[in-house]
Scaffold this motif. Structure first.
Motif, PDB file in Angstrom:
ATOM      1  N   PHE A   5       0.857  -1.187   0.000  1.00 55.30           N
ATOM      2  CA  PHE A   5       0.000   0.000   0.000  1.00 55.30           C
ATOM      3  C   PHE A   5       0.888   1.228   0.000  1.00 55.30           C
ATOM      4  CE2 PHE A   5      -2.791  -3.212   1.871  1.00 55.30           C
ATOM      5  CZ  PHE A   5      -3.972  -2.996   1.160  1.00 55.30           C
ATOM      6  N   SER A   6       0.453   2.255  -0.711  1.00 50.97           N
ATOM      7  CA  SER A   6       1.228   3.493  -0.740  1.00 50.97           C
ATOM      8  C   SER A   6       1.051   4.231   0.590  1.00 50.97           C
ATOM      9  CB  SER A   6       0.739   4.393  -1.881  1.00 50.97           C
ATOM     10  OG  SER A   6      -0.576   4.866  -1.600  1.00 50.97           O
ATOM     11  N   THR A  12      -4.930   7.424   4.272  1.00 51.44           N
ATOM     12  CA  THR A  12      -6.381   7.462   4.060  1.00 51.44           C
ATOM     13  C   THR A  12      -7.083   6.493   5.009  1.00 51.44           C
ATOM     14  OG1 THR A  12      -6.114   8.073   1.738  1.00 51.44           O
ATOM     15  CG2 THR A  12      -8.219   7.104   2.357  1.00 51.44           C
ATOM     16  N   GLY A  13      -6.514   5.309   5.165  1.00 50.05           N
ATOM     17  CA  GLY A  13      -7.076   4.321   6.086  1.00 50.05           C
ATOM     18  C   GLY A  13      -7.016   4.794   7.530  1.00 50.05           C
ATOM     19  N   ALA A 183     -13.985 -16.453  -4.621  1.00 55.12           N
ATOM     20  CA  ALA A 183     -14.351 -15.221  -3.913  1.00 55.12           C
ATOM     21  C   ALA A 183     -13.265 -14.750  -2.946  1.00 55.12           C
ATOM     22  CB  ALA A 183     -15.672 -15.412  -3.159  1.00 55.12           C
ATOM     23  N   ALA A 184     -12.163 -15.505  -2.853  1.00 54.99           N
ATOM     24  CA  ALA A 184     -11.112 -15.161  -1.884  1.00 54.99           C
ATOM     25  C   ALA A 184     -10.245 -14.016  -2.404  1.00 54.99           C
ATOM     26  CB  ALA A 184     -10.252 -16.376  -1.587  1.00 54.99           C
ATOM     27  N   PHE A 185     -10.049 -13.018  -1.553  1.00 57.20           N
ATOM     28  CA  PHE A 185      -9.171 -11.883  -1.855  1.00 57.20           C
ATOM     29  C   PHE A 185      -7.733 -12.358  -1.625  1.00 57.20           C
ATOM     30  CE2 PHE A 185      -7.439  -7.620  -0.533  1.00 57.20           C
ATOM     31  CZ  PHE A 185      -7.706  -6.966  -1.728  1.00 57.20           C
ATOM     32  N   PRO A 186      -6.797 -12.111  -2.548  1.00 60.60           N
ATOM     33  CA  PRO A 186      -5.464 -12.711  -2.433  1.00 60.60           C
ATOM     34  C   PRO A 186      -4.604 -12.193  -1.285  1.00 60.60           C
ATOM     35  CG  PRO A 186      -5.572 -11.238  -4.332  1.00 60.60           C
ATOM     36  CD  PRO A 186      -6.967 -11.372  -3.818  1.00 60.60           C
ATOM     37  N   PHE A 187      -4.857 -10.954  -0.817  1.00 62.03           N
ATOM     38  CA  PHE A 187      -4.016 -10.391   0.248  1.00 62.03           C
ATOM     39  C   PHE A 187      -4.427 -10.962   1.608  1.00 62.03           C
ATOM     40  CE2 PHE A 187      -3.521  -6.658   3.288  1.00 62.03           C
ATOM     41  CZ  PHE A 187      -2.210  -6.967   3.585  1.00 62.03           C
ATOM     42  N   ILE A 188      -3.493 -11.663   2.254  1.00 59.42           N
ATOM     43  CA  ILE A 188      -3.730 -12.207   3.596  1.00 59.42           C
ATOM     44  C   ILE A 188      -3.191 -11.195   4.610  1.00 59.42           C
ATOM     45  CG2 ILE A 188      -3.142 -14.056   5.215  1.00 59.42           C
ATOM     46  CD1 ILE A 188      -2.826 -15.857   2.658  1.00 59.42           C
ATOM     47  N   ALA A 189      -4.064 -10.722   5.480  1.00 57.42           N
ATOM     48  CA  ALA A 189      -3.644  -9.742   6.488  1.00 57.42           C
ATOM     49  C   ALA A 189      -3.161 -10.482   7.731  1.00 57.42           C
ATOM     50  CB  ALA A 189      -4.809  -8.821   6.836  1.00 57.42           C
ATOM     51  N   ALA A 190      -1.930 -10.238   8.130  1.00 59.63           N
ATOM     52  CA  ALA A 190      -1.372 -10.845   9.340  1.00 59.63           C
ATOM     53  C   ALA A 190      -1.368  -9.782  10.432  1.00 59.63           C
ATOM     54  CB  ALA A 190       0.041 -11.362   9.074  1.00 59.63           C
ATOM     55  N   THR A 191      -2.196  -9.969  11.455  1.00 57.42           N
ATOM     56  CA  THR A 191      -2.412  -8.897  12.437  1.00 57.42           C
ATOM     57  C   THR A 191      -2.162  -9.338  13.879  1.00 57.42           C
ATOM     58  OG1 THR A 191      -4.762  -9.398  12.818  1.00 57.42           O
ATOM     59  CG2 THR A 191      -4.239  -7.974  10.931  1.00 57.42           C
ATOM     60  N   LEU A 199      -2.174  -3.716  11.210  1.00 56.70           N
ATOM     61  CA  LEU A 199      -3.412  -2.927  11.278  1.00 56.70           C
ATOM     62  C   LEU A 199      -3.448  -1.778  10.262  1.00 56.70           C
ATOM     63  CD1 LEU A 199      -4.073  -2.799  15.142  1.00 56.70           C
ATOM     64  CD2 LEU A 199      -4.768  -4.529  13.470  1.00 56.70           C
ATOM     65  N   PRO A 200      -2.340  -1.032  10.041  1.00 57.77           N
ATOM     66  CA  PRO A 200      -2.385   0.040   9.042  1.00 57.77           C
ATOM     67  C   PRO A 200      -2.752  -0.480   7.647  1.00 57.77           C
ATOM     68  CG  PRO A 200      -0.452   0.300  10.441  1.00 57.77           C
ATOM     69  CD  PRO A 200      -1.047  -1.040  10.769  1.00 57.77           C
ATOM     70  N   GLU A 201      -2.206  -1.657   7.274  1.00 52.88           N
ATOM     71  CA  GLU A 201      -2.492  -2.236   5.959  1.00 52.88           C
ATOM     72  C   GLU A 201      -3.943  -2.702   5.866  1.00 52.88           C
ATOM     73  OE1 GLU A 201       1.746  -2.190   6.799  1.00 52.88           O
ATOM     74  OE2 GLU A 201       0.102  -3.084   7.923  1.00 52.88           O
ATOM     75  N   LEU A 202      -4.452  -3.281   6.947  1.00 56.55           N
ATOM     76  CA  LEU A 202      -5.851  -3.726   6.954  1.00 56.55           C
ATOM     77  C   LEU A 202      -6.778  -2.525   6.810  1.00 56.55           C
ATOM     78  CD1 LEU A 202      -7.902  -6.030   7.218  1.00 56.55           C
ATOM     79  CD2 LEU A 202      -7.784  -5.764   9.707  1.00 56.55           C
ATOM     80  N   ARG A 203      -6.490  -1.448   7.554  1.00 57.00           N
ATOM     81  CA  ARG A 203      -7.294  -0.219   7.449  1.00 57.00           C
ATOM     82  C   ARG A 203      -7.255   0.325   6.014  1.00 57.00           C
ATOM     83  NH1 ARG A 203      -4.139   1.540  12.147  1.00 57.00           N
ATOM     84  NH2 ARG A 203      -5.298   1.042  14.047  1.00 57.00           N
ATOM     85  N   ALA A 204      -6.063   0.338   5.405  1.00 58.63           N
ATOM     86  CA  ALA A 204      -5.904   0.884   4.052  1.00 58.63           C
ATOM     87  C   ALA A 204      -6.752   0.090   3.058  1.00 58.63           C
ATOM     88  CB  ALA A 204      -4.431   0.844   3.642  1.00 58.63           C
TER      89      ALA A 204
END
Length: 211
Positions: A5-6, A12-13, A183-191, A199-204
């Motif tokens: 993410f930029s 923004t997130g 239907a699976a989104f490829p980005f796996i969020a590790a939190t 968390l910043p990436e998940l928010r974004a």
């Protein structure tokens, strides 16, 4: 699979999730759902996976969602209004065995009906405890979401409880399991709600779904 993410997307997130976030209502039947007027993100997962802790962490609040060491505390679909731009929906944990079979069947039916039939549902965050990985119940929910064509994203929780090498192996194994799911989104969020990891990436990512 990682996703970059930029700085602007991260900011923004941050701004969106730092804004007003208020509890709207708890829903126990499809008839009492709020009007579908803005995008919704639902948080689903097995009991005690850390849904309430994650909701509190991404919104920077201590008690937005109630947390408890007792599995099955959330017994309704709890709706939160994030800055009049996005609704966050805390779903009852599935697989909780200490309630009556009738209660469990009722919650599970409500969860499934909501997930399959909500027109404003933009994404389901499917929370997986990083210490345990995907279980049969999670796979069942994924199959249902695939059939209903509801996009979902795997969110690994409690990643501070395992070693970095174990986490990398888990991410690779999980990515393999969702690779062919429609239907699976490829980005796996590790939190980690406790340490703030991921968390910043998940928010974004979720901020992109807001109107």
């Amino acid at each position: 699979m990682d996703n970059e993410f930029s700085e602007q997307e991260i900011e923004t997130g941050r701004v969106l999730f730092a804004g007003p976030c208020d509890f709207m209502l708890g829903v126990v039947s499809m008839e009492t759902l709020p009007p579908p007027v803005m995008p919704e993100v639902a948080f689903a997962g097995r009991s005690n996976v850390g849904k309430s802790s994650l909701l509190n962490a991404i919104t920077g609040r201590k008690a937005l969602a109630r947390t408890s060491n007792t599995p099955g505390r959330t017994r309704e679909l709890n709706f939160f209004n994030l800055n009049d731009r996005l609704r966050l929906v805390d779903l009852p944990g599935y697989g909780y065995a200490k309630a009556s079979k009738k209660e469990v069947a009722g919650w599970n039916r409500l969860i499934r009906d909501y997930l399959k039939g909500r027109v404003t549902l933009r994404r389901v965050c499917l929370l997986i405890d990083s210490r345990h990985g995907l279980k049969d119940l999670d796979i069942e929910i994924m199959k249902m979401l695939d059939v209903a064509a509801v996009p979902y994203q795997i969110v690994l929780t409690k990643t501070d409880k395992i070693k970095p090498t174990e986490l990398e192996k888990l991410k690779a194994k999980t990515a393999e399991k969702i690779a062919r799911r429609p239907a699976a989104f490829p980005f796996i969020a590790a939190t980690s709600s406790e340490k703030g990891f991921g968390l910043p990436e998940l928010r974004a990512g979720l901020a992109q779904l807001a109107e």
